[in-house]
Design a protein around this motif. Sequence first.
Motif, PDB file in Angstrom:
ATOM      1  N   LEU A  37      38.534  92.237  54.879  1.00 15.38           N
ATOM      2  CA  LEU A  37      38.211  91.088  55.723  1.00 15.38           C
ATOM      3  C   LEU A  37      39.132  89.905  55.406  1.00 15.38           C
ATOM      4  O   LEU A  37      39.552  89.168  56.309  1.00 15.38           O
ATOM      5  N   LYS A  38      39.460  89.717  54.140  1.00 13.44           N
ATOM      6  CA  LYS A  38      40.394  88.651  53.759  1.00 13.44           C
ATOM      7  C   LYS A  38      41.774  88.902  54.357  1.00 13.44           C
ATOM      8  O   LYS A  38      42.410  87.974  54.891  1.00 13.44           O
ATOM      9  N   GLN A  39      42.251  90.121  54.275  1.00 16.15           N
ATOM     10  CA  GLN A  39      43.577  90.429  54.801  1.00 16.15           C
ATOM     11  C   GLN A  39      43.653  90.231  56.307  1.00 16.15           C
ATOM     12  O   GLN A  39      44.707  89.859  56.830  1.00 16.15           O
ATOM     13  N   LYS A  40      42.547  90.446  57.005  1.00 14.78           N
ATOM     14  CA  LYS A  40      42.540  90.203  58.453  1.00 14.78           C
ATOM     15  C   LYS A  40      42.752  88.714  58.735  1.00 14.78           C
ATOM     16  O   LYS A  40      43.496  88.347  59.658  1.00 14.78           O
ATOM     17  N   TRP A  41      42.085  87.845  57.977  1.00 16.57           N
ATOM     18  CA  TRP A  41      42.284  86.405  58.165  1.00 16.57           C
ATOM     19  C   TRP A  41      43.708  85.992  57.792  1.00 16.57           C
ATOM     20  O   TRP A  41      44.330  85.165  58.480  1.00 16.57           O
ATOM     21  N   SER A  42      44.232  86.560  56.717  1.00 11.87           N
ATOM     22  CA  SER A  42      45.584  86.175  56.289  1.00 11.87           C
ATOM     23  C   SER A  42      46.646  86.626  57.282  1.00 11.87           C
ATOM     24  O   SER A  42      47.759  86.080  57.301  1.00 11.87           O
ATOM     25  N   ALA A  43      46.332  87.611  58.130  1.00 11.38           N
ATOM     26  CA  ALA A  43      47.283  88.041  59.164  1.00 11.38           C
ATOM     27  C   ALA A  43      47.422  86.996  60.267  1.00 11.38           C
ATOM     28  O   ALA A  43      48.435  86.965  60.965  1.00 11.38           O
ATOM     29  N   PHE A  44      46.411  86.146  60.420  1.00 15.39           N
ATOM     30  CA  PHE A  44      46.416  85.163  61.510  1.00 15.39           C
ATOM     31  C   PHE A  44      46.534  83.725  61.034  1.00 15.39           C
ATOM     32  O   PHE A  44      46.874  82.836  61.820  1.00 15.39           O
ATOM     33  N   VAL A  45      46.261  83.464  59.756  1.00 18.58           N
ATOM     34  CA  VAL A  45      46.279  82.097  59.231  1.00 18.58           C
ATOM     35  C   VAL A  45      47.142  82.068  57.983  1.00 18.58           C
ATOM     36  O   VAL A  45      46.837  82.740  56.996  1.00 18.58           O
ATOM     37  N   GLU A  46      48.208  81.282  58.012  1.00 15.79           N
ATOM     38  CA  GLU A  46      49.048  81.121  56.830  1.00 15.79           C
ATOM     39  C   GLU A  46      48.437  80.056  55.937  1.00 15.79           C
ATOM     40  O   GLU A  46      48.075  78.981  56.392  1.00 15.79           O
ATOM     41  N   GLY A  47      48.334  80.378  54.665  1.00 15.90           N
ATOM     42  CA  GLY A  47      47.768  79.395  53.759  1.00 15.90           C
ATOM     43  C   GLY A  47      47.415  79.997  52.420  1.00 15.90           C
ATOM     44  O   GLY A  47      47.779  81.129  52.097  1.00 15.90           O
ATOM     45  N   ASP A  48      46.701  79.212  51.631  1.00 16.76           N
ATOM     46  CA  ASP A  48      46.262  79.625  50.304  1.00 16.76           C
ATOM     47  C   ASP A  48      44.774  79.938  50.368  1.00 16.76           C
ATOM     48  O   ASP A  48      43.967  79.099  50.768  1.00 16.76           O
ATOM     49  N   PHE A  49      44.416  81.163  49.948  1.00 17.51           N
ATOM     50  CA  PHE A  49      43.043  81.639  50.081  1.00 17.51           C
ATOM     51  C   PHE A  49      42.324  81.610  48.737  1.00 17.51           C
ATOM     52  O   PHE A  49      42.904  81.921  47.691  1.00 17.51           O
ATOM     53  N   SER A  50      41.055  81.236  48.782  1.00 18.71           N
ATOM     54  CA  SER A  50      40.180  81.367  47.625  1.00 18.71           C
ATOM     55  C   SER A  50      38.779  81.676  48.129  1.00 18.71           C
ATOM     56  O   SER A  50      38.554  81.804  49.337  1.00 18.71           O
ATOM     57  N   TYR A  51      37.831  81.808  47.183  1.00 23.19           N
ATOM     58  CA  TYR A  51      36.502  82.314  47.530  1.00 23.19           C
ATOM     59  C   TYR A  51      35.409  81.329  47.120  1.00 23.19           C
ATOM     60  O   TYR A  51      35.507  80.659  46.079  1.00 23.19           O
ATOM     61  N   SER A  52      34.361  81.288  47.903  1.00 22.68           N
ATOM     62  CA  SER A  52      33.096  80.683  47.495  1.00 22.68           C
ATOM     63  C   SER A  52      32.065  81.798  47.505  1.00 22.68           C
ATOM     64  O   SER A  52      31.660  82.273  48.565  1.00 22.68           O
ATOM     65  N   THR A  53      31.671  82.244  46.300  1.00 22.03           N
ATOM     66  CA  THR A  53      30.831  83.436  46.196  1.00 22.03           C
ATOM     67  C   THR A  53      29.760  83.220  45.140  1.00 22.03           C
ATOM     68  O   THR A  53      29.480  82.080  44.746  1.00 22.03           O
ATOM     69  N   ALA A  54      29.146  84.290  44.669  1.00 24.01           N
ATOM     70  CA  ALA A  54      28.083  84.188  43.675  1.00 24.01           C
ATOM     71  C   ALA A  54      28.624  83.569  42.381  1.00 24.01           C
ATOM     72  O   ALA A  54      29.760  83.845  41.984  1.00 24.01           O
ATOM     73  N   PRO A  55      27.834  82.740  41.687  1.00 27.27           N
ATOM     74  CA  PRO A  55      28.324  82.068  40.476  1.00 27.27           C
ATOM     75  C   PRO A  55      28.889  83.013  39.427  1.00 27.27           C
ATOM     76  O   PRO A  55      29.911  82.711  38.794  1.00 27.27           O
ATOM     77  N   TYR A  56      28.249  84.176  39.218  1.00 25.17           N
ATOM     78  CA  TYR A  56      28.737  85.070  38.161  1.00 25.17           C
ATOM     79  C   TYR A  56      30.067  85.741  38.514  1.00 25.17           C
ATOM     80  O   TYR A  56      30.745  86.284  37.637  1.00 25.17           O
ATOM     81  N   LEU A  57      30.467  85.695  39.804  1.00 24.78           N
ATOM     82  CA  LEU A  57      31.762  86.240  40.221  1.00 24.78           C
ATOM     83  C   LEU A  57      32.858  85.169  40.234  1.00 24.78           C
ATOM     84  O   LEU A  57      34.041  85.501  40.366  1.00 24.78           O
ATOM     85  N   ALA A  58      32.483  83.906  40.116  1.00 24.09           N
ATOM     86  CA  ALA A  58      33.422  82.808  40.336  1.00 24.09           C
ATOM     87  C   ALA A  58      34.559  82.783  39.312  1.00 24.09           C
ATOM     88  O   ALA A  58      35.661  82.321  39.611  1.00 24.09           O
ATOM     89  N   GLU A  59      34.310  83.271  38.092  1.00 21.10           N
ATOM     90  CA  GLU A  59      35.374  83.280  37.086  1.00 21.10           C
ATOM     91  C   GLU A  59      36.521  84.183  37.511  1.00 21.10           C
ATOM     92  O   GLU A  59      37.698  83.866  37.295  1.00 21.10           O
ATOM     93  N   LYS A  60      36.197  85.295  38.143  1.00 21.71           N
ATOM     94  CA  LYS A  60      37.230  86.229  38.606  1.00 21.71           C
ATOM     95  C   LYS A  60      37.739  85.846  39.988  1.00 21.71           C
ATOM     96  O   LYS A  60      38.906  86.096  40.323  1.00 21.71           O
ATOM     97  N   TYR A  61      36.869  85.260  40.796  1.00 29.67           N
ATOM     98  CA  TYR A  61      37.215  84.892  42.167  1.00 29.67           C
ATOM     99  C   TYR A  61      36.957  83.392  42.353  1.00 29.67           C
ATOM    100  O   TYR A  61      35.986  82.986  42.988  1.00 29.67           O
TER     101      TYR A  61
END
Length: 400
Positions: A37-61
Amino acid sequence: MKRTNIILFDVPAVRENLLPLSYTRPVADFLVGITTLKQKWSAFVEGDFSYSTAPYLAEKYPMTVAAENLFVASHVIATRDLAEAALALAPGQALVGETRKGDTILLAVKGTAADFESAVAGLAEKVVFQDKVDAICNVYDIFLLNGRQIEDDFEEITRGREGQTIPRSNIVIGDPDRIFIESGAIVEGVVLNASHGPIYVARHVEIMEGSCLRGPIALGEHSTVNMGTKIYPGTSLGPWCKVGGELNNVVIFGFSNKAHDGFLGNAVIGEWCNLGAGCVASNLKNDYTEIKLWNYPSHRFLRTGLQFCGLIMADHSKAGINTMFNTATVVGVGVNIHGSGFPRNFVASFSEGGASGFTDLPMEKFFDTARRMMERRGRSLSEVDNRIFYAIRELAENYK
């Protein structure tokens, strides 16, 4: 030109609905079609991507917040028109739309973190996106939408490009232009049927002789299709998978094996899984009635409206030889299944056993198995990964 700062945000209620697959990754990293799903967005929008996800995943993402951001709902499948509408937002505006199922959802927000919070609370100025959108709201949406997404991704990825010439040892049915073989792939003595949808073969894939493929199908980098394999439409393999037997409308996120005879259909398999020889999973009840599937937020089995639904298996789970799965079985993270008979339809994370019952899987044993499997692909677990698995272990206690 100033690059867009894009934050792919997980909607908490959706993320809970997508357990156990979302235990180990943000929703944006789900594979649907040829790309995530991320790669689909990056195909249409140029930019720097990051995530807002569960707190315990935030260190990796981690999430990177700038003065101005484009917040995008991670479970929504990008299209060119949707991306253009999101980019056209003024600061403080929220893009809303309707899914094909008729649900109204927040699609994107432009502005500061405060603007995003305001939009989530329903207080921001709304811009309505007129087209219906596809979104991954339930685990079974992954395989339901996969065939169509292979079609759409194929058009984007192959536009203006030429792949390898299809070797003459293969039998081609349908339009050969709907078969795209990347460099380094080996495809010899295979039946390739593109009359029902495209077939995409990524770099360094090997499809061994005697295999039969009917598109739409997508095979990820370095994957292997063993001799005599039968792959039906709507099937996607992520990178470094090995498959054999019979697959029908299956999505495997990556680094997983179903290398031997046995049937798998209408299924989603995470990363670092292994299904032993002769393993089979039912996707249709004997009485043809509607399927119920385990739902984590509800702590019970819910109606799906589906007649076909097979195995849902999260990361690092294994099934021994000749394992038999009932229709619509959900297997959590780090499960080791073995023995004769059918295990129950829901197996909580970090369990081991089979039809006679399950016990807790010690974390030391889990980590030892995970390291051994990952070393075979030149990968390793980091300390961050270890902390994530301990956090999942605590969360999984609620379902045992």
